[in-house]
Design a protein around this motif. Structure first.
Motif, short mmCIF file in Angstrom:
data_model
loop_
_atom_site.label_atom_id
_atom_site.label_comp_id
_atom_site.label_asym_id
_atom_site.label_seq_id
_atom_site.Cartn_x
_atom_site.Cartn_y
_atom_site.Cartn_z
N HIS A 62 0.54 19.43 64.77
CA HIS A 62 0.21 20.80 65.16
C HIS A 62 0.05 21.61 63.88
CE1 HIS A 62 1.10 19.97 69.36
NE2 HIS A 62 2.23 19.41 68.97
N TYR A 63 -1.16 22.13 63.66
CA TYR A 63 -1.43 22.93 62.46
C TYR A 63 -1.67 24.38 62.86
CZ TYR A 63 -3.44 24.57 58.09
OH TYR A 63 -3.69 25.27 56.94
N ASN A 64 -1.01 25.31 62.16
CA ASN A 64 -1.21 26.73 62.38
C ASN A 64 -1.92 27.30 61.15
OD1 ASN A 64 -1.02 29.52 62.58
ND2 ASN A 64 0.99 29.45 63.57
N PRO A 65 -3.22 27.60 61.26
CA PRO A 65 -3.96 28.09 60.09
C PRO A 65 -3.51 29.48 59.62
CG PRO A 65 -5.33 28.16 62.05
CD PRO A 65 -4.06 27.48 62.44
N HIS A 66 -2.91 30.27 60.51
CA HIS A 66 -2.47 31.62 60.13
C HIS A 66 -1.27 31.58 59.20
CE1 HIS A 66 -5.33 33.23 62.94
NE2 HIS A 66 -4.80 32.52 63.92
N THR A 67 -0.39 30.61 59.42
CA THR A 67 0.80 30.49 58.57
C THR A 67 0.70 29.31 57.61
OG1 THR A 67 1.91 29.12 60.23
CG2 THR A 67 2.29 31.52 60.33
N ALA A 68 -0.40 28.56 57.69
CA ALA A 68 -0.62 27.36 56.86
C ALA A 68 0.57 26.40 56.96
CB ALA A 68 -0.91 27.72 55.42
N LEU A 121 8.17 19.65 58.79
CA LEU A 121 7.44 20.91 58.67
C LEU A 121 6.91 20.96 57.25
CD1 LEU A 121 6.52 23.75 59.53
CD2 LEU A 121 8.77 24.58 58.78
N TYR A 122 5.59 21.03 57.11
CA TYR A 122 4.94 21.09 55.80
C TYR A 122 4.21 22.42 55.68
CZ TYR A 122 1.36 20.27 52.25
OH TYR A 122 0.53 20.39 51.16
N ARG A 123 4.43 23.11 54.59
CA ARG A 123 3.76 24.38 54.33
C ARG A 123 2.72 24.15 53.25
NH1 ARG A 123 9.09 25.48 55.17
NH2 ARG A 123 9.53 26.99 56.80
N GLY A 124 1.46 24.38 53.59
CA GLY A 124 0.39 24.18 52.62
C GLY A 124 -0.93 23.94 53.33
#
Length: 133
Positions: free
Chosen positions: A63-69, A85-88
């Motif tokens: 699940h990717y959230n483009p608003h929060t990257a 959970l990966y941020r980037g």
């Protein structure tokens, strides 16, 4: 202090520094990553330490959230599962059901907080046509 003694001390310092670097390199190479199963089994040993965990990225959990990257997914190996959970930025590679290595630490919420994500692309390692490699 004589010139010969200074040279000997300098040489011992250089040899000591080289020995230290070799030992550190050997240690880092020997623990390049751990599998999800090993990480789960020895989680108390790792604590909040930064670790590289390897497993298969389950496509149905991506699940990717483009608003929060942020990218949420699960890694699995040996029957053990690890929520990540990966941020980037979203990886460019085709990563569904591919091998992956996540670098980070376990969060307080039981989700592995990854600071780096490496996708292991199996197409780069496919045998050559005709069965030769």
């Amino acid at each position: 202090m004589s010139k010969k003694l200074r040279l000997q001390i300098g040489a011992m310092f250089v040899v000591g520094a080289l020995a230290y670097m070799v030992l550190q390199g050997a240690h880092n190479f020997s623990s390049y990553f751990v599998t999800v199963k090993t990480y789960r089994a020895e989680s108390a040993k790792f604590g909040q330490q930064t670790v590289r965990v390897q497993g298969t990225l389950l496509s149905k959990t991506v699940h990717y959230n483009p608003h929060t990257a942020t990218l949420r997914f699960s890694l699995v190996s040996g029957g053990a599962t690890l929520p990540v959970l990966y941020r980037g930025a979203m990886p460019n590679e085709q990563f569904h059901n591919a091998g992956a290595i996540a670098k980070g630490h376990m969060g307080r919420d039981g989700v592995f907080d990854a600071t780096k994500l490496e996708i292991q692309c199996p197409d780069h390692y496919a045998p050559a046509k005709g069965g030769r490699s």
